[in-house]
Scaffold this active site. Structure first.
Site, PDB file in Angstrom:
ATOM      1  N   ILE A  25       0.828  -1.212   0.000  1.00 46.36           N
ATOM      2  CA  ILE A  25       0.000   0.000   0.000  1.00 46.36           C
ATOM      3  C   ILE A  25       0.862   1.262   0.000  1.00 46.36           C
ATOM      4  O   ILE A  25       0.404   2.342   0.362  1.00 46.36           O
ATOM      5  CB  ILE A  25      -0.980   0.006   1.179  1.00 46.36           C
ATOM      6  CG1 ILE A  25      -0.254  -0.008   2.526  1.00 46.36           C
ATOM      7  CG2 ILE A  25      -1.927  -1.161   1.080  1.00 46.36           C
ATOM      8  CD1 ILE A  25      -1.185   0.200   3.718  1.00 46.36           C
ATOM      9  N   ASN A  28      14.945  -3.052   5.792  1.00 46.73           N
ATOM     10  CA  ASN A  28      15.446  -2.062   4.831  1.00 46.73           C
ATOM     11  C   ASN A  28      15.435  -0.693   5.496  1.00 46.73           C
ATOM     12  O   ASN A  28      14.365  -0.134   5.758  1.00 46.73           O
ATOM     13  CB  ASN A  28      14.574  -2.051   3.571  1.00 46.73           C
ATOM     14  CG  ASN A  28      15.137  -1.158   2.472  1.00 46.73           C
ATOM     15  OD1 ASN A  28      15.673  -0.089   2.737  1.00 46.73           O
ATOM     16  ND2 ASN A  28      15.002  -1.598   1.236  1.00 46.73           N
ATOM     17  N   GLY A  70       6.911  -5.094  13.570  1.00 45.03           N
ATOM     18  CA  GLY A  70       6.222  -4.099  12.756  1.00 45.03           C
ATOM     19  C   GLY A  70       6.641  -2.680  13.098  1.00 45.03           C
ATOM     20  O   GLY A  70       6.938  -2.351  14.245  1.00 45.03           O
ATOM     21  N   GLU A  88       3.167   1.672  12.237  1.00 52.41           N
ATOM     22  CA  GLU A  88       2.294   2.514  13.041  1.00 52.41           C
ATOM     23  C   GLU A  88       2.959   3.098  14.287  1.00 52.41           C
ATOM     24  O   GLU A  88       2.451   4.059  14.867  1.00 52.41           O
ATOM     25  CB  GLU A  88       1.050   1.708  13.437  1.00 52.41           C
ATOM     26  CG  GLU A  88       0.113   1.541  12.261  1.00 52.41           C
ATOM     27  CD  GLU A  88      -0.800   0.341  12.372  1.00 52.41           C
ATOM     28  OE1 GLU A  88      -2.018   0.543  12.507  1.00 52.41           O
ATOM     29  OE2 GLU A  88      -0.318  -0.800  12.291  1.00 52.41           O
TER      30      GLU A  88
END
Length: 696
Positions: free
Chosen positions: A465, A587, A658, A661
């Site tokens: 996305i 990355n 993750g 967010e």
């Protein structure tokens, strides 16, 4: 858990999808080449509650180029009506203003939009309720909050501990009604072909398999009769994480299009009507502490809104259950069911607004105790997860705070508000902690095929996305197959590929990468180091037993410098720094982009973003990017994101967590705390407007 030997992982690989996007070659949902499409424009309600009594389509039908008009009186029937948000045009009930009640199909988008405005709708209007209040008479406790957390929790005796605490904070904090506004609005092309795969969707979605399953259910199709393609998506922030009513409308229109494809692009104004938003919150936080700042009690009660047509309960108080130590704590969530569209995911739903309130309350506690805000947080660092008692997989919040303090120059900070001035500007600094769960979604599979000459096709139905999935999944695959990134042909964004979870909850890389590693290992076990051309293996991601034994979270510390004009109360944020612990970095280039993007969005939440609803009529009046303010280039300061060098040994084979967010969580609080330090005025309501500081 055996980790990969990093080779491609950790390198600054340029985005694989970058050249196609900057040259315009990348096809987005509305741009897929289809033959002779018709264009769809919705007809929406102009009342907030009641019933549709008549729809006159004669004027629309008479417009040259109009192919047909759908209404609530003649639309195709749905096979499943259990989801109230998606059950449209099945009856005459009006649940909120802007609800879809029809559509025009035409030869051009302009013709469809013009004709939709000619449809006359008559209503039997009823009194509506669209205003959230802390004393709303209909407040209730949902069975659970998103996605499956308990609604209320209680440990120890928070009320008794609050009564006996030496220092107390008892305040209410509010966050605003915010809307997702990705660069690419929601869009879809629907092709209905009863003689082939019945339904093909080219869609701006965060999950092709999620959309495929829901559309199959709604229209009574088998899964293999539905295909969803989403090769490139121009942002989503959560709003594209599941289908919305426009998807259903497009498919209904396609059923009436005589085999022609139909295109539906949601306008910027319609983005404020039916594709979700962040619920406003009213949060009552009470903290009790000893004089040295040790927290003895924490109470966090939340009021937020949901819709009459479908429940959505955001997990706003959940961070308060685990971020700091303290034996006595309680949390609760209460919903007001209103005549409004359904709230939905918006970057870090729950954690973002909940941590805002908690971290401003922590700043107030630091002031009340006369303790440095960083030191207060360190004194309340828990040894294990306070909620579960599990050990941390890799908690380095204290190191984030101390590293950030050193880089930001925190040691030179005068603790007194209004102590630093530069001309007509009052200058202050603020800090806030950040936390976000290291989620891994189930049900992911990947396929590895040897194409010959050492090249491999790696397939998984994931969606990028704009976060960099094309690139990082290629790096993970290269390491898992002990090859170079140039030897990987990554295939994603299609429901014909192996099943993948939605791109959401900062879970994509961890969930999909786990499946790719599993498939690569199974491939080597089956075919060896010298596989034949065409050799292929498909494997499911294994369960992670460590997830039940360790508390897995990403952590961070935000620092902000605010300048407030002493005469006008104009606010400028001149510096922001975030320091994060997210496990191994796949990355660095794409990670930094995600982190500073989240921080910028947090700045925007703190100072600008607010959807204003006119409760007389039930609609949002700030319906475009001129009136719904977001941070522009002039608002974004010197902003930098750093991360600690670490590997989480329990999270996944990559050792990563993750990061999509964590950048927004805590950043609004750091800004608000900096404003207080600059001015001495404590603002508890977002966004912070100049008038909140006047007189201070």
């Amino acid at each position: 858990m055996t980790s990969l030997d990093p080779r491609a992982i950790g390198t600054r690989l340029t985005r694989i999808d970058g050249p196609a996007k900057v040259t315009g070659a990348a096809a987005y949902a509305f741009e897929y080449p289809v033959e002779a499409p018709l264009y769809v424009h919705p007809v929406q309600t102009t009342i907030a509650k009641g019933r549709v009594t008549a729809m006159d389509t004669a004027a629309a039908d008479a417009v040259e180029g109009v192919h047909g008009v759908l209404t609530v009186f003649d639309a195709p029937a749905l096979a499943d009506t259990s989801d109230g948000d998606l059950t449209i045009l099945q009856d005459d009930a009006v649940h909120y203003r802007g609800q879809l009640i029809g559509a025009v199909l035409a030869e051009s988008a302009e013709t469809a939009r013009h004709a939709a405005g000619l449809v006359t709708v008559n209503y039997d209007a009823a009194d509506h309720d669209t205003e959230i209040r802390v004393d709303h008479p209909g407040l209730y406790a949902p069975e659970q909050v998103n996605p499956s957390f308990p609604t209320d929790t209680s440990e120890g005796d928070a009320e008794a501990a609050l009564r006996s605490a030496a220092v107390k904070i008892d305040q209410t904090y509010t966050t605003s009604h915010d809307h997702n506004n990705p660069m690419e609005p929601h869009a879809t092309i629907a092709v209905w072909d009863p003689d082939g795969p019945a339904l093909t969707l080219y869609d701006s979605t965060q999950g092709v398999h999620v959309l495929r399953k829901q559309m199959a259910t709604l229209f009574g199709l088998d899964l293999d009769q539905v295909r969803v393609v989403a090769k490139n998506v121009g942002g989503g922030f959560g709003s594209k994480g599941a289908p919305h009513s426009h998807n259903v409308l497009a498919v209904m229109a396609a059923q009436r299009a005589d085999g022609r494809p139909v295109k539906l692009a949601v306008t910027r104004q319609q983005m404020f009507d039916f594709v979700g938003y962040r619920t406003p919150t009213i949060q009552h936080i009470r903290l009790g502490a000893d004089r040295d700042g040790t927290i003895t009690a924490l109470s966090h009660d939340v009021v937020e809104q949901t819709a009459t047509v479908k429940e959505f309960a955001e997990q706003t108080a959940v961070p308060s259950r685990m971020l700091y130590a303290g034996a006595n704590r309680r949390t609760s969530h209460r919903l007001a069911k209103l005549d409004v569209p359904v709230p939905f995911w918006m970057r870090a739903p729950g954690e973002c607004p909940g941590t805002y309130a908690l971290e401003v309350a922590m700043d107030e506690l630091a002031v009340a105790c006369g303790i440095d805000p960083i030191e207060l947080r360190i004194r309340n660092e828990p040894d294990v997860d306070p909620e579960t008692g599990h050990p941390w997989s890799d908690r380095r919040l204290v190191e984030c705070l101390r590293t950030g303090a050193e880089r930001f120059g925190w040691a030179t900070r005068d603790p007194e508000p209004r102590a630093r001035t530069e001309g007509e500007w009052l200058v202050g600094t603020g800090v806030a902690s950040a936390v976000y769960p290291a989620m891994i979604q189930p049900g992911n599979s990947a396929r590895i095929e040897h194409l010959g000459s050492g090249r491999y096709a790696v397939s998984i139905g994931a969606v990028d996305i704009g976060t960099g999935a094309w690139t990082v999944l290629t790096q993970i695959a290269a390491d898992a197959l002990d090859g170079d990134v140039d030897a990987i042909d990554l295939r994603i964004g299609d429901s014909d590929l192996p099943t993948a979870s939605v791109a959401g909850g900062s879970s994509g890389t961890s969930s999909w990468g786990r499946a790719i590693v599993a498939a690569a290992r199974a491939f080597r076990d089956e075919h060896g180091a010298d596989p034949a051309t065409g050799a292929a293996t498909t494997a499911d991601a294994p369960e992670n037993p460590e997830a039940d034994e360790h508390a897995m979270y990403s952590f961070g510390a935000h620092f902000a410098e605010a300048r407030v004009n002493r005469y006008t109360s104009e606010i400028h944020v001149s510096r922001m720094l975030g320091v994060f612990s997210v496990g191994r970095v796949i990355n660095p280039t794409t990670l930094r982009s995600q982190l500073i993007g989240g921080m910028t969005m947090g700045l925007s939440m703190a100072l600008h973003e607010e959807s204003v609803r006119d409760h007389r009529f039930g609609h949002v009046v700030t319906r475009d990017l001129a009136t719904y303010h977001i941070a522009s280039h002039a608002d974004v300061p010197d902003i930098e994101a750093l991360w600690l060098d670490s590997t989480d040994p329990f999270s996944n084979p990559m050792g990563s967590r993750g990061a999509g967010e964590i950048g927004i969580v805590g950043s609004p609080a750091a800004v608000v705390n900096a404003i207080h330090h600059a001015t001495g005025v404590r603002v508890r309501d977002l966004p912070v407007h100049c008038d909140a500081l006047l007189g201070g």
